[in-house]
Design an enzyme around this catalytic site. Structure first.
Site, mmCIF file in Angstrom:
data_model
loop_
_atom_site.group_PDB
_atom_site.id
_atom_site.type_symbol
_atom_site.label_atom_id
_atom_site.label_comp_id
_atom_site.label_asym_id
_atom_site.label_seq_id
_atom_site.Cartn_x
_atom_site.Cartn_y
_atom_site.Cartn_z
ATOM 1 N N SER A 144 -9.164 1.606 -9.052
ATOM 2 C CA SER A 144 -8.123 0.744 -9.268
ATOM 3 C C SER A 144 -7.323 0.880 -10.521
ATOM 4 O O SER A 144 -7.608 1.703 -11.306
ATOM 5 C CB SER A 144 -8.713 -0.576 -9.628
ATOM 6 O OG SER A 144 -7.724 -1.702 -9.778
ATOM 7 N N LYS A 198 -15.097 -2.667 -5.078
ATOM 8 C CA LYS A 198 -13.592 -2.553 -5.135
ATOM 9 C C LYS A 198 -12.968 -3.506 -4.317
ATOM 10 O O LYS A 198 -11.692 -4.096 -4.472
ATOM 11 C CB LYS A 198 -13.235 -1.120 -4.825
ATOM 12 C CG LYS A 198 -11.718 -0.980 -4.582
ATOM 13 C CD LYS A 198 -11.033 -1.156 -5.732
ATOM 14 C CE LYS A 198 -9.563 -0.476 -5.919
ATOM 15 N NZ LYS A 198 -8.852 -0.472 -4.520
ATOM 16 N N HIS A 201 -12.928 -6.819 -5.832
ATOM 17 C CA HIS A 201 -11.919 -6.704 -6.750
ATOM 18 C C HIS A 201 -10.495 -6.999 -6.327
ATOM 19 O O HIS A 201 -9.746 -7.881 -6.884
ATOM 20 C CB HIS A 201 -11.943 -5.351 -7.487
ATOM 21 C CG HIS A 201 -10.917 -5.103 -8.353
ATOM 22 N ND1 HIS A 201 -9.556 -4.667 -7.459
ATOM 23 C CD2 HIS A 201 -10.537 -5.062 -9.598
ATOM 24 C CE1 HIS A 201 -8.588 -4.431 -8.520
ATOM 25 N NE2 HIS A 201 -9.415 -4.554 -9.964
ATOM 26 N N ASN A 202 -10.102 -6.576 -5.174
ATOM 27 C CA ASN A 202 -9.083 -6.687 -4.523
ATOM 28 C C ASN A 202 -9.029 -8.139 -3.858
ATOM 29 O O ASN A 202 -7.890 -8.569 -4.341
ATOM 30 C CB ASN A 202 -8.587 -5.469 -3.314
ATOM 31 C CG ASN A 202 -8.318 -4.218 -3.887
ATOM 32 O OD1 ASN A 202 -8.861 -3.930 -5.011
ATOM 33 N ND2 ASN A 202 -7.922 -3.465 -3.133
ATOM 34 N N GLU A 205 -7.854 -9.977 -6.961
ATOM 35 C CA GLU A 205 -6.488 -9.875 -7.085
ATOM 36 C C GLU A 205 -5.823 -10.805 -6.344
ATOM 37 O O GLU A 205 -4.604 -11.341 -6.738
ATOM 38 C CB GLU A 205 -6.204 -8.454 -6.722
ATOM 39 C CG GLU A 205 -4.997 -7.859 -7.186
ATOM 40 C CD GLU A 205 -4.729 -6.479 -7.003
ATOM 41 O OE1 GLU A 205 -5.743 -5.639 -7.363
ATOM 42 O OE2 GLU A 205 -4.092 -6.099 -6.022
#
Ligand code: NAP
Length: 492
Positions: A144, A198, A201-202, A205
């Site tokens: 990231s 990941k 995480h996105n 976001e």
């Protein structure tokens, strides 16, 4: 320094087996990752399907470290020391499979293939199993931080075997972002764990960005403030609990003036938010796992709504609002209410995301340490934020914590803002300002803390029309009521 095994000079002049790590796929991300490795003193083998990218990398940046450039995949592989470590940084999907298929026959037992692209985690699980059959390690690794992170220090989330991490990890930790001297890279877990983390995480976001956008919209409508004025509010917020990369860049963006029109930049940008798909994957996984990630889902749907042009055209100016003009009397109090509501909603989004990681970790047997994930998100990545330290501390206090919101620190922090949160959501509804993420986060908070939910009625309805049975609050067992008969209750 550049060694080459290409037609740029004499094929085969690269020293065999000298590079400590290789990168194939030299578009923005791969190019910057390769430079990052080189700048940290590693000898980096570089390769790209089309030679021009390799050529321009070594021409432009060959002085940053030691690159071994190869035109063919065979030369690239031969230039690596054993066990070979090959980072694949190409377009996700079929191109990644194509590159892996080309690599595998050239590799030997114990070599490590790292997919650092944005792969969907089921693909990573499949690829890991396939490469294991060949005696190879496959490391699906989230990276990231965009192109700047790749060059200056990303947050890295590698999956795969612990054995692969033992030789690869120190190199990745070297090039990762550091916070307080601690690398933003750690072993996540087997096969698809890295890409799963990941993905979440996105998703977080997406939620974080949507919440910030809603806070901006509330300040705009409630205060009638201009974009630069709201930018100043965000700049102030960035020195408190909300301190984060996303709040910081929001202040910057809102302060920016469009050169062409002289108007605030944000006012001339088309209001249709796009997406590359990781938010959608996160929501799909949340549905599969049965984990309510409402903040991420609302954020993803809000982007979809913004892009629903025919529907918005049909509705704008047509659907009545039945609202009164909004004139906030105590501006400072309102700004503080929005700040508190933003913080509380953000905690909910993270709490839900960490629940999703816990559920997948349990299902797939990944053994993911959630505190360590918060720690490696503190730097290098888009959601880097001060309060991630608090999340790490919460999971250190209780690694099995069933709900982040129930950690005493977060219970207190959110509790301080609950009244403000309710005022903000109520005002948004009264004045017709859409706040799907603020509102759904408050609804989740009230739902998860409720001692009794109307789900009891849903169970009764399900038993009525489908004999789906129910359990009782007063005794053990599963029951069915004869709804179409004499309405007696039977043990099921
Ligand atoms: P990209 O535009 O996604 O992909 C371009 C690269 O893929 C080029 O090197 C291209 O080679 C190669 N490629 C495409 N099809 C290929 C094939 N069939 N066989 C071999 N190579 C092929 O590049 P990127 O933006 O640098 O991203 C790389 C990966 O990182 C992606 O998975 C992306 O999702 C992920 N990622 C990107 C970002 C970001 O901010 N951009 C952030 C995190 C993760 P040619 O030069 O020969 O066409």
């Amino acid at each position: 320094m550049v060694a080459t095994s290409t037609d740029a000079g004499q094929p085969g002049t690269a020293q065999t087996g000298t590079a400590q790590i290789g990168v194939t796929g030299l578009a923005v991300m791969g190019r910057n990752l390769a430079r990052n490795f080189a700048r940290h003193g590693f000898t980096v083998a570089v390769h790209n399907r089309s030679w021009s990218k390799t050529e321009s990398l070594v021409a432009d940046h060959g002085d940053e470290g030691t690159f071994v450039a190869s035109e063919s995949m065979a030369d690239f592989v031969a230039s690596l020391e054993r066990p070979r470590k090959v980072v694949v940084m190409v377009k996700a999907g079929a191109p990644t499979d194509a590159v892996i298929d080309e690599l595998v026959p050239l590799l030997e037992e114990g070599d490590i293939v790292v997919d650092a692209g944005n792969a969907h985690f089921p693909d990573t699980i499949r690829r890991e199993a396939a490469l294991r059959e060949h005696g190879l390690h496959f490391v699906g690794s989230g990276v990231s931080g965009g192109e700047e992170g790749a060059l200056l220090g990303p947050s890295i989330m590698p999956g795969g075997t612990a054995e692969a991490y033992a030789s690869l990890g120190p190199i990745l930790e070297e090039i990762a972002a550091k916070v307080d001297g601690v690398p933003c890279c750690t072993y996540v877990g087997p096969d698809g764990a890295g890409h799963f983390v990941k993905m979440v995480h996105n998703g977080i976001e997406y939620a974080d960005m949507q919440l910030i956008a809603e806070a901006y919209d509330l300040l705009r409508h409630g205060l009638g403030a201009s974009a630069p004025e709201i930018g100043e509010v965000f700049a102030t917020w960035n020195s408190g609990d909300l301190e984060s990369f996303l709040i910081e860049i929001t202040a910057d963006v809102l302060a920016h003036t469009d050169a062409g029109t002289g108007r605030p930049f944000v006012d001339v940008v088309a209001d249709r938010a796009e997406q590359k798909g990781t938010g959608r994957w996160t929501v799909q996984s949340g549905l599969d796992l049965g984990v309510p990630i409402t903040g991420i889902a609302e954020a993803t749907f809000a982007r979809a709504l913004s892009g629903s042009v025919p529907q918005r055209t049909a509705a704008a100016g047509t659907l009545p609002a039945h609202t009164q003009p909004w004139a906030v009397e105590d501006r400072d109090a309102f700004v503080e209410d929005v700040r508190l509501a933003l913080y509380a909603s953000k905690v909910v989004a993270y709490s839900q995301g960490f629940d999703q990681i816990a559920a997948a970790s349990e299902l797939y047997g990944w053994g993911i340490d959630r505190g360590a994930m918060a720690r490696i998100w503190r730097g290098g990545c888009i959601i880097r934020a001060r309060f991630l330290n608090r999340i790490t501390e919460a999971y250190e206090r209780d690694p099995q914590l069933p709900l982040l919101l129930a950690d005493p620190y977060f219970t207190d922090a959110v509790s301080n803002g609950v009244a403000a949160w309710r005022r903000v959501v109520a005002a948004a509804a009264t004045h017709g300002v859409p706040t799907p993420a603020f509102s759904s986060s408050l609804a989740y908070y009230d739902g998860v803390r409720a001692e009794r939910l109307p789900a009891a009625l849903i169970q009764a309805q399900r038993d009525f029309f489908g004999a789906h049975t129910y359990q009782r609050t007063d005794r053990e067992g599963t029951f069915h009521t004869e709804w179409s008969g004499d309405r007696t209750e039977q043990p099921a």
